[in-house]
Design an enzyme around this catalytic site. Structure first.
Site, PDB file in Angstrom:
ATOM      1  N   MET A 175      11.436  24.699   3.487  1.00  0.00           N
ATOM      2  CA  MET A 175      10.635  23.878   2.586  1.00  0.00           C
ATOM      3  C   MET A 175      11.525  23.107   1.591  1.00  0.00           C
ATOM      4  O   MET A 175      11.300  21.930   1.341  1.00  0.00           O
ATOM      5  CB  MET A 175       9.644  24.764   1.826  1.00  0.00           C
ATOM      6  CG  MET A 175       8.673  23.974   0.974  1.00  0.00           C
ATOM      7  SD  MET A 175       7.559  25.050   0.056  1.00  0.00           S
ATOM      8  CE  MET A 175       6.519  25.684   1.354  1.00  0.00           C
ATOM      9  N   ARG A 192     -10.258  -0.729  14.840  1.00  0.00           N
ATOM     10  CA  ARG A 192     -10.142   0.022  13.597  1.00  0.00           C
ATOM     11  C   ARG A 192     -11.124  -0.654  12.659  1.00  0.00           C
ATOM     12  O   ARG A 192     -12.316  -0.613  12.906  1.00  0.00           O
ATOM     13  CB  ARG A 192      -8.675   0.003  13.119  1.00  0.00           C
ATOM     14  CG  ARG A 192      -8.399   1.024  12.055  1.00  0.00           C
ATOM     15  CD  ARG A 192      -6.918   1.093  11.696  1.00  0.00           C
ATOM     16  NE  ARG A 192      -6.407  -0.138  11.113  1.00  0.00           N
ATOM     17  CZ  ARG A 192      -5.189  -0.255  10.591  1.00  0.00           C
ATOM     18  NH1 ARG A 192      -4.363   0.767  10.599  1.00  0.00           N
ATOM     19  NH2 ARG A 192      -4.784  -1.398  10.078  1.00  0.00           N
ATOM     20  N   TYR A 208      15.345  30.385   9.336  1.00  0.00           N
ATOM     21  CA  TYR A 208      14.137  31.072   9.803  1.00  0.00           C
ATOM     22  C   TYR A 208      14.155  31.262  11.313  1.00  0.00           C
ATOM     23  O   TYR A 208      14.472  30.332  12.050  1.00  0.00           O
ATOM     24  CB  TYR A 208      12.886  30.270   9.424  1.00  0.00           C
ATOM     25  CG  TYR A 208      12.484  30.445   7.977  1.00  0.00           C
ATOM     26  CD1 TYR A 208      12.085  31.692   7.496  1.00  0.00           C
ATOM     27  CD2 TYR A 208      12.504  29.364   7.103  1.00  0.00           C
ATOM     28  CE1 TYR A 208      11.711  31.849   6.169  1.00  0.00           C
ATOM     29  CE2 TYR A 208      12.125  29.513   5.777  1.00  0.00           C
ATOM     30  CZ  TYR A 208      11.732  30.760   5.306  1.00  0.00           C
ATOM     31  OH  TYR A 208      11.376  30.917   4.010  1.00  0.00           O
ATOM     32  N   LYS A 235       0.838  -1.204   0.000  1.00  0.00           N
ATOM     33  CA  LYS A 235       0.000   0.000   0.000  1.00  0.00           C
ATOM     34  C   LYS A 235       0.878   1.263   0.000  1.00  0.00           C
ATOM     35  O   LYS A 235       2.077   1.199   0.301  1.00  0.00           O
ATOM     36  CB  LYS A 235      -0.916  -0.017   1.225  1.00  0.00           C
ATOM     37  CG  LYS A 235      -0.182  -0.004   2.556  1.00  0.00           C
ATOM     38  CD  LYS A 235      -1.114  -0.405   3.710  1.00  0.00           C
ATOM     39  CE  LYS A 235      -0.360  -0.391   5.028  1.00  0.00           C
ATOM     40  NZ  LYS A 235      -1.154  -1.019   6.107  1.00  0.00           N
TER      41      LYS A 235
HETATM   42  C1  PLP Z   1      -0.343  -1.940   6.800  1.00  0.00           C
HETATM   43  C2  PLP Z   1      -0.836  -3.257   7.242  1.00  0.00           C
HETATM   44  C3  PLP Z   1       0.040  -4.339   7.368  1.00  0.00           C
HETATM   45  C4  PLP Z   1       1.545  -4.208   7.272  1.00  0.00           C
HETATM   46  O1  PLP Z   1       2.028  -3.704   8.493  1.00  0.00           O
HETATM   47  P1  PLP Z   1       3.583  -3.452   8.754  1.00  0.00           P
HETATM   48  O2  PLP Z   1       3.630  -3.053  10.175  1.00  0.00           O
HETATM   49  O3  PLP Z   1       3.998  -2.386   7.820  1.00  0.00           O
HETATM   50  O4  PLP Z   1       4.280  -4.741   8.485  1.00  0.00           O
HETATM   51  C5  PLP Z   1      -0.503  -5.589   7.636  1.00  0.00           C
HETATM   52  N1  PLP Z   1      -1.841  -5.735   7.796  1.00  0.00           N
HETATM   53  C6  PLP Z   1      -2.698  -4.701   7.717  1.00  0.00           C
HETATM   54  C7  PLP Z   1      -4.151  -4.934   7.946  1.00  0.00           C
HETATM   55  C8  PLP Z   1      -2.239  -3.426   7.448  1.00  0.00           C
HETATM   56  O5  PLP Z   1      -3.090  -2.398   7.397  1.00  0.00           O
END
Ligand code: PLP
Length: 399
Positions: free
Chosen positions: A338, A164, A285, A66
């Site tokens: 920046m 979640r 800055y 992702k």
């Molecule tokens: C992002 C995610 C992972 C991977 O987690 P890492 O800590 O990056 O290995 C695995 N399972 C779910 C459901 C996730 O959202």
């Protein structure tokens, strides 16, 4: 040591031939003009996957790709991991699923954000599977399958304490008969650990027990609990499939010990100017850094807009992030802007760094985790913030 620390990465012959790769369009001149060079070692990602795969045997090792493969480039990463033997990929969005499908024609692809009722055709066209964590969502998925005749399966996410995404345990229990009926509607039952990187968290054992109990009722359905750090909590956390993300990209999954993973990302930024300032002069800055001696500064072309967080600034009385200049660790002087950072190079031998050369911001011993510590965040956020202005150079691409 020369400041251009890895000639492999600055050699245009090593630039990607792939079409989806931003570096593909780069000629040597563009590389010459780049404000920074972000090198991504796909061989290291593949090696990290293989080592997690061996650790998880007999479980399958999937890969989480992702967020543009945690900023490393979804297409080249997916191609390389598929070539290394990875068969299952997890993305967050359908757009990412499309990229993953183009990169890995045969792979199984799960979409963590799940199913929305207007997206069925896209799931079918891409032959990808939603991770479903809500009963309404499941009903919508069922309706789509009934109406379209699509037979592709889904994963079910069960919440075991993170609150979640995911069905509650009683909701999941209600699905057991459906799963027993077969037909492949549910190909995977999974849950997610909230604190896997913390060995001392009692929640790990609690989530493990809750998941073991509910998952065992889905007999014949594959099961998955562990993210990167979860793999290192022990074999009992590995079930049928593990889902590492961060560790593939060189983030340390065991923060209390040295990292077992190979570093993946190397970032260097160009020196736009070298200047001398008098003792007592302030830099950047708001003038929050004061020269305590006659000081030489290198002004380099990266900044917070490139994901080099302002929290790493060098402010009087605090410790800044480090950069490596001509082999030496140097501190940041003043606020990170920046697009620019001032680095105190007073200790660097005269002549060892010239305008137009590069300094290292990540790599050569500066880990993503170290930088994250200075930025007040985690390696995940450092990687996913890596800027789009850098020239990207890939090493070890799948052919
Ligand atoms: C992002 C995610 C992972 C991977 O987690 P890492 O800590 O990056 O290995 C695995 N399972 C779910 C459901 C996730 O959202």
């Amino acid at each position: 040591m020369n400041v251009i620390s890895d000639p492999k990465f600055s050699d245009p012959k090593n630039l990607s031939p792939g079409n989806d790769n931003p570096a593909a369009a780069l000629g040597p001149h563009e590389l010459d003009a780049a404000p920074g060079i972000l090198s991504i070692d796909l061989d290291a990602i593949a090696a990290n996957w293989s080592s997690l795969d061996s650790r998880a045997v007999p479980a399958e090792c999937a890969a989480v790709i992702k967020a543009d493969a945690y900023g490393c480039g979804l297409t080249p990463v997916t191609r390389r991991l598929a070539a290394a033997g990875c068969k299952t990929f997890f993305v967050a969005t359908l757009d990412e699923a499309r990229q993953a499908r183009n990169a890995a024609r045969q792979a199984t692809i799960y979409v963590l954000d799940g199913f929305f009722s207007n997206c069925g055709d896209v799931f079918a066209a891409l032959d990808c599977r939603p991770v479903i964590g809500d009963l309404t969502e499941l009903a919508e998925w069922d309706a789509f399958r009934r109406n379209s005749g699509w037979r592709g399966p889904a994963a079910i996410q069960i919440d075991t304490g993170m609150n979640r995404l995911g069905l509650t345990i009683p909701e999941a229990q209600g699905l057991v008969p459906l799963a027993q009926k077969g037909g492949g509607e549910i190909a995977l039952v999974m849950s997610h650990l909230s604190s896997a990187e913390d060995l001392h968290q009692a929640s790990n054992a609690r989530q493990l027990e809750a998941f073991r109990e509910i998952a065992s009722q889905f007999s014949g359905v594959r099961t998955s609990l562990a993210n990167s750090s979860g793999i290192f909590l022990g074999p009992q956390f590995q079930f049928d499939m593990v889902r590492p993300g961060a560790a593939l990209y060189g983030v340390n999954p065991t923060p209390e010990a040295d990292s077992p993973m190979r570093p993946v990302v190397h970032l260097k930024a160009r020196v736009a100017q070298i200047r001398s300032v008098e003792k007592g002069a302030s830099v950047g800055y708001n003038g929050l850094w004061t020269a305590r001696r006659p000081t030489k500064l290198a002004i380099v072309t990266a900044g917070y807009a490139d994901g080099y967080f302002r929290a790493g600034s060098g402010i009087d009385g605090t410790r800044s992030a480090d950069a490596i200049v001509a082999g030496q660790r140097c501190q940041i002087a003043g606020r990170i802007s920046m697009d620019l950072i001032a680095i105190d190079i007073t200790e660097v031998p005269p002549g060892a760094l010239r305008r137009g050369q590069f300094v290292t911001l990540i790599g050569d011993g500066i880990t993503v985790d170290e930088l994250a510590h200075h930025f007040g965040t985690i390696g995940y956020e450092v990687l996913t913030s890596l800027g789009q202005r850098f020239a990207r150079v890939y090493r070890g691409e799948a052919t």
